[in-house]
Each structure stands twice: as structure tokens, then as C-alpha cells.
Design a protein around this motif. Sequence first.
Motif, PDB file in Angstrom:
ATOM      1  N   LEU A 304       0.831  -1.209   0.000  1.00  0.00           N
ATOM      2  CA  LEU A 304       0.000   0.000   0.000  1.00  0.00           C
ATOM      3  C   LEU A 304       0.865   1.259   0.000  1.00  0.00           C
ATOM      4  CD1 LEU A 304      -2.824  -1.021   2.514  1.00  0.00           C
ATOM      5  CD2 LEU A 304      -2.975  -0.895   0.016  1.00  0.00           C
ATOM      6  N   ASP A 305       1.960   1.241   0.761  1.00  0.00           N
ATOM      7  CA  ASP A 305       2.859   2.396   0.793  1.00  0.00           C
ATOM      8  C   ASP A 305       3.538   2.602  -0.564  1.00  0.00           C
ATOM      9  OD1 ASP A 305       2.219   2.856   3.428  1.00  0.00           O
ATOM     10  OD2 ASP A 305       4.026   1.911   4.237  1.00  0.00           O
ATOM     11  N   TYR A 306       3.941   1.508  -1.196  1.00  0.00           N
ATOM     12  CA  TYR A 306       4.557   1.581  -2.525  1.00  0.00           C
ATOM     13  C   TYR A 306       3.596   2.247  -3.508  1.00  0.00           C
ATOM     14  CZ  TYR A 306       6.532  -0.158  -6.968  1.00  0.00           C
ATOM     15  OH  TYR A 306       7.047  -0.247  -8.235  1.00  0.00           O
ATOM     16  N   LEU A 307       2.342   1.829  -3.473  1.00  0.00           N
ATOM     17  CA  LEU A 307       1.341   2.437  -4.343  1.00  0.00           C
ATOM     18  C   LEU A 307       1.101   3.889  -3.961  1.00  0.00           C
ATOM     19  CD1 LEU A 307      -1.251  -0.487  -4.513  1.00  0.00           C
ATOM     20  CD2 LEU A 307       0.375   0.181  -6.299  1.00  0.00           C
ATOM     21  N   GLY A 308       1.123   4.161  -2.654  1.00  0.00           N
ATOM     22  CA  GLY A 308       0.873   5.520  -2.186  1.00  0.00           C
ATOM     23  C   GLY A 308       1.909   6.512  -2.658  1.00  0.00           C
ATOM     24  N   GLU A 309       3.114   6.029  -2.896  1.00  0.00           N
ATOM     25  CA  GLU A 309       4.175   6.892  -3.428  1.00  0.00           C
ATOM     26  C   GLU A 309       4.015   7.119  -4.931  1.00  0.00           C
ATOM     27  OE1 GLU A 309       7.545   4.655  -2.242  1.00  0.00           O
ATOM     28  OE2 GLU A 309       7.356   5.173  -0.110  1.00  0.00           O
ATOM     29  N   ARG A 310       3.090   6.433  -5.537  1.00  0.00           N
ATOM     30  CA  ARG A 310       2.804   6.545  -6.977  1.00  0.00           C
ATOM     31  C   ARG A 310       1.291   6.701  -7.148  1.00  0.00           C
ATOM     32  NH1 ARG A 310       6.579   3.329  -5.376  1.00  0.00           N
ATOM     33  NH2 ARG A 310       8.589   3.143  -6.473  1.00  0.00           N
ATOM     34  N   PRO A 311       0.759   7.872  -6.812  1.00  0.00           N
ATOM     35  CA  PRO A 311      -0.700   8.055  -6.739  1.00  0.00           C
ATOM     36  C   PRO A 311      -1.463   7.679  -8.006  1.00  0.00           C
ATOM     37  CG  PRO A 311       0.441   9.919  -5.772  1.00  0.00           C
ATOM     38  CD  PRO A 311       1.493   9.086  -6.425  1.00  0.00           C
ATOM     39  N   GLU A 312      -0.884   7.946  -9.169  1.00  0.00           N
ATOM     40  CA  GLU A 312      -1.608   7.613 -10.395  1.00  0.00           C
ATOM     41  C   GLU A 312      -1.706   6.105 -10.585  1.00  0.00           C
ATOM     42  OE1 GLU A 312      -0.470   9.638 -13.917  1.00  0.00           O
ATOM     43  OE2 GLU A 312      -0.462  11.617 -12.985  1.00  0.00           O
ATOM     44  N   VAL A 313      -0.687   5.389 -10.145  1.00  0.00           N
ATOM     45  CA  VAL A 313      -0.730   3.924 -10.196  1.00  0.00           C
ATOM     46  C   VAL A 313      -1.751   3.405  -9.182  1.00  0.00           C
ATOM     47  CG1 VAL A 313       0.588   1.790  -9.900  1.00  0.00           C
ATOM     48  CG2 VAL A 313       1.668   3.796 -10.962  1.00  0.00           C
ATOM     49  N   ALA A 314      -1.698   3.969  -7.975  1.00  0.00           N
ATOM     50  CA  ALA A 314      -2.628   3.549  -6.921  1.00  0.00           C
ATOM     51  C   ALA A 314      -4.074   3.742  -7.342  1.00  0.00           C
ATOM     52  CB  ALA A 314      -2.348   4.323  -5.635  1.00  0.00           C
ATOM     53  N   ALA A 315      -4.344   4.855  -8.022  1.00  0.00           N
ATOM     54  CA  ALA A 315      -5.714   5.166  -8.417  1.00  0.00           C
ATOM     55  C   ALA A 315      -6.245   4.232  -9.494  1.00  0.00           C
ATOM     56  CB  ALA A 315      -5.792   6.614  -8.903  1.00  0.00           C
ATOM     57  N   ASN A 316      -5.342   3.468 -10.097  1.00  0.00           N
ATOM     58  CA  ASN A 316      -5.760   2.533 -11.144  1.00  0.00           C
ATOM     59  C   ASN A 316      -5.386   1.096 -10.779  1.00  0.00           C
ATOM     60  OD1 ASN A 316      -7.013   2.000 -13.634  1.00  0.00           O
ATOM     61  ND2 ASN A 316      -5.044   1.927 -14.692  1.00  0.00           N
ATOM     62  N   THR A 317      -5.344   0.795  -9.481  1.00  0.00           N
ATOM     63  CA  THR A 317      -4.946  -0.542  -9.031  1.00  0.00           C
ATOM     64  C   THR A 317      -6.019  -1.155  -8.136  1.00  0.00           C
ATOM     65  OG1 THR A 317      -2.583  -0.013  -9.150  1.00  0.00           O
ATOM     66  CG2 THR A 317      -3.217  -1.883  -7.769  1.00  0.00           C
ATOM     67  N   ILE A 318      -6.489  -2.327  -8.529  1.00  0.00           N
ATOM     68  CA  ILE A 318      -7.421  -3.115  -7.718  1.00  0.00           C
ATOM     69  C   ILE A 318      -6.594  -4.013  -6.800  1.00  0.00           C
ATOM     70  CG2 ILE A 318      -9.226  -4.887  -7.783  1.00  0.00           C
ATOM     71  CD1 ILE A 318      -9.819  -3.896 -10.690  1.00  0.00           C
ATOM     72  N   LEU A 319      -6.977  -4.098  -5.543  1.00  0.00           N
ATOM     73  CA  LEU A 319      -6.287  -4.992  -4.613  1.00  0.00           C
ATOM     74  C   LEU A 319      -7.322  -5.902  -3.957  1.00  0.00           C
ATOM     75  CD1 LEU A 319      -3.311  -4.060  -2.318  1.00  0.00           C
ATOM     76  CD2 LEU A 319      -4.923  -5.861  -1.707  1.00  0.00           C
ATOM     77  N   ILE A 320      -7.097  -7.207  -4.090  1.00  0.00           N
ATOM     78  CA  ILE A 320      -8.003  -8.221  -3.538  1.00  0.00           C
ATOM     79  C   ILE A 320      -7.253  -9.008  -2.471  1.00  0.00           C
ATOM     80  CG2 ILE A 320      -9.519 -10.163  -4.051  1.00  0.00           C
ATOM     81  CD1 ILE A 320      -9.352  -9.295  -7.031  1.00  0.00           C
ATOM     82  N   PHE A 321      -7.818  -9.075  -1.283  1.00  0.00           N
ATOM     83  CA  PHE A 321      -7.226  -9.831  -0.168  1.00  0.00           C
ATOM     84  C   PHE A 321      -8.076 -11.067   0.076  1.00  0.00           C
ATOM     85  CE2 PHE A 321      -6.638 -11.187   4.125  1.00  0.00           C
ATOM     86  CZ  PHE A 321      -5.340 -10.841   4.487  1.00  0.00           C
TER      87      PHE A 321
END
Length: 523
Positions: A304-321
Motif C-alpha cells: 500500500l505504501d509503494y502504491l501511495g508513493e505513486r498516486p496515479e498507479v494507486a488510483a488505477n490498481t485493484i487490490l483483492i485480499f
Amino acid sequence: MKQKRHLFTAAFLAALGNVSAQDKPNIILFLVDDMGWQETSVPFYEEPTSLNERYHTPNMERLAQMGVKFTQAYACAISSPSRCSLMSGMNAARHRVTNWTLEYDVQTDVESNVLQLPDWNYNGIQPVDRAGEHDLKNATPITALPRLLQENGYYTIHCGKAHFGARGTVGENPLSFGFDVNIGGGANGAPGSYLAENEFGSGAFHVSGLEQYYSKGTFLTEALTIEALKALDKPIANRQPFYLYMSHYAIHAPYNPDKRFTGNYRQPDGSGVYDAQLKANLDENEINHAALVEGMDKSLGDILDYLGERPEVAANTILIFMSDNGGQSVGPRQGILNRDPNYPARGGKGSAYEGGVHEPMIVSWPGVVKGGTVNENRVMIEDFFPTILEMAGAKSYQTVQHVDGKSFVDILKDPTLKRDRTNIWHFPNLWGESQDTAEGFGAYSAILKGDYHLLYFWENRELRLYNVREDIGEQNNLIKMQPDLAKQLAKELTAVLKDCDAQRPSYKQTGELIPWPDEAVIR
């Protein structure tokens, strides 16, 4: 940490406006091994339990606030069947990898004096485009999920536990199924060790490819996470959609101590923290198990932190747990009546009861799923195959196998929808950890429809019926009170098993196949 998360949220929301609706989303499937539905500080029951108080999973809490929590998510009771269903979209009754796999041409069932078990597919699933005659013996050819994603433009990464095919087959290697990268995945269903000083195990259970961490003392969960995040750099730099199958060995045994977190579960005198359900201090295995859970949660937080450092990637990433089966309730675990690890559900890994198959599940889908919500619709592990493909925009694809799973994209997009999902389990096998039929172990088949869970045990042809909405602990067997309902469910269960061409055990003494569930006499 709160400051960092606040900045992440602001940047994330700002980036949402920059993501085109036509862009293929990145997809991360974060699969945990042997995690019970309550082994987290996120409650998946109608009220918090003592287990929720025991565990520290702040990043699962964080993900639940970002997405939707599913309270009725299910998988198979054993690892390999779940993972083969995930990769193929097939119910276990159809793919016939009904127990765990390891060595080529070797069944893993325990011996029985009564049952002759069927010749199930103990060599696992195999990629239809790569498998030879050797590989397909007692195996199921499939068109695999990552191969289809790859064909639809995705960069596919496998990290951690595979457990798809037996050693010596092409199916033991995730690369054969369409993954571009394989980090630490093979035929083994567990690590020989989580400890770098033990070189992450040896022999059949060695986790390979992580030699650079031996001298650093890096815990296996951490090493896998570091390598997974490194692998993401390439598709992100190339602006290519990615599928990361983050498949942790944690929290499967062995319960090696993750010393980063074991101190969180000790009293000042060094003893384990007091647990109200156990009415005792946690023993060393439970301390180490809880630390494995927290280490897994840190991995989720690092992603989540890795994605948070790349907001445009995070905004287009689905995460399923998701987890692959219920929490371990026998072997090294400390518990009460086999129920503590999945309380208030009964049983655990390998069991037909809720404790063996009920899973923690969370989905975050920016711009689609409202954060902090709950969905009570029922989901089964084979549903992930068509769901992920629909998420990826893969509309026209063909598979050699019949896909039993049903996409749940519709209920993610419209949480007001109510699905009438019936779940089927088939385990004509004998798991090696326990044969305590009182707790749901042994060869069985089961159906969950509406509020009712019907279990059929092949050895003694016994039917049991429970209302899981009113009786999540499955203590009140309704078989004599509602025989007509039991007969109807047994009929439906039998129809599905026959449609799947499911295998049956037979009696050793006579060689006669054991009758189907709808032929059982209610007693």
C-alpha cells in the motif's frame, strides 16, 4: 504514520481524476495461506471476537477502510484445491485436484481400513499449451488465468507459494502458466523455514531464488515482499498493466519466530499475552503464529505504501485480499475443542465445517468500490477466475476447461444487488492432520445454500444439517427436525457432483462405490 497515510489519501484522491475509464486496471491478488476468517483485528463476524483482539493487522484495517469487506467469502478446506480452482475457475469436484500435491505420482492421503479413495489428480493442474503425456497423468489440463491476462496485455508476476503441480511436471513452475516472473514459487506447499539463517528450508520444501537474503537475516515474508515490489518497477516504467499474484507462504507452518513482532504478544515477564477465549497465556507456537500474521500484514502495508508513493498507479490498481482455506486448528495449535483458531466457527483447515472454509476477504477498487463498506453476498474461490478477467477487460477468451465460477464484478459495482450463490465442496480424500469426524474431518461433500449447510460424510454415509446464520458454530444438527430440506439439499448436491463427473470413494472390503448423498438414509 498517520501523517503519511493522510498525504497518501489526498494524493490518491487527486489522481483519481487523471485515470481514464478506458485504462486497464492493475490487479493485485494478495493471497494468504491458512488464515482463518477471524485471525485479524478486522472483524468478519457480526461482532468483534476475542481473536480480533489478539491479532494486530493495522494494514488490513486500512485496506478495509479503502474498500469493501466480504463477510461470506469461501474457499476449499485444503490449499491445492483452492489454488487450482483460482487458476482455472473450476470447482474442485471437476478439476479433481482434491487434496494437496507434492511428489510426482504420489497420493498424499492417509490410509484407511474402510475406504478405497479414488484415483484423484495428485499431479495437479497443468498448462494445456505446455504439458506432455508425462505431465498429464493424473492431472487436469487448463487454460490458466495468468496466460489469459498475459494475452490481454498484462505483465504477470508470481511471488511466493504456487502449489499448482507436482514436482517433475511443467505445472510446478509458475512460468509455465503464463507468469512473466516467478519469485520463490514451486511444487512445495510450505516453506522448510521462514528463517534466512536456515536458507528458507531444504529439500522438497526449500524456497529458492532468495539466496541474497541468507546473510542478511531477512524473514521470508519480508524477502518476498521486497522482491515483489522490485518486480513492479518494470511494468510501471513501461506503463503496462500488471497482475501481481502476491501469494504468501505465511501463515502456514512452520511457526518460526518473526522477532520483529513476537514481542507484541508477550507479557513483561516473557510469557504470552492472556487470551480470553483460551483462558490462558499464548504458548510459543501461538506467539509465533500471531507474529506471522503481523508480518503478513506488514507486507500488505508495504505494498500500500509503494502504491501511495505513486498516486496515479494507486488510483488505477485493484487490490483483492483473500485466504486459501480455514485456519489451522490441529497440529501445533493451542486451542479449545479444535475451535479457537476460527472461533466462533467450528473446525479448521481440512474440516467440512465453517472453520475450514470461511475466509477473510477485502476488495479495494478505486472509483468503483466505496470504502469502509460491507458486502454479505456469498463468494467462492473459483469465482475469482472470471472476476479478475472481467476486471481486466478480457471479454472474449476461450478455455479448454469448463468454468464453474461466476464473476462478482456486478456486486462490486452495485452493492445493492443480492446474489443467490450456492457453494459446493467435494473432498473424497483423507487429510493427513486429523480424521476426527466429530469436527468435520474425513472424506466429505457439502453444499451451502441460503442459510443451510448440509454435510455428507462418505465413510458412514452420514448427513448433517446446520443453519449457519443462526448457528455459526454448527452445534445444532437439524437433520431430524428438517429431513425434507436435507433431502432436497442432498439431491442438489448430488446433481452438481454428477455434472462435474466427481469421483467417489469405495469400500475396501467389497470394492463397491459408496452411494451418492441423495441415497443416504437420514438417521
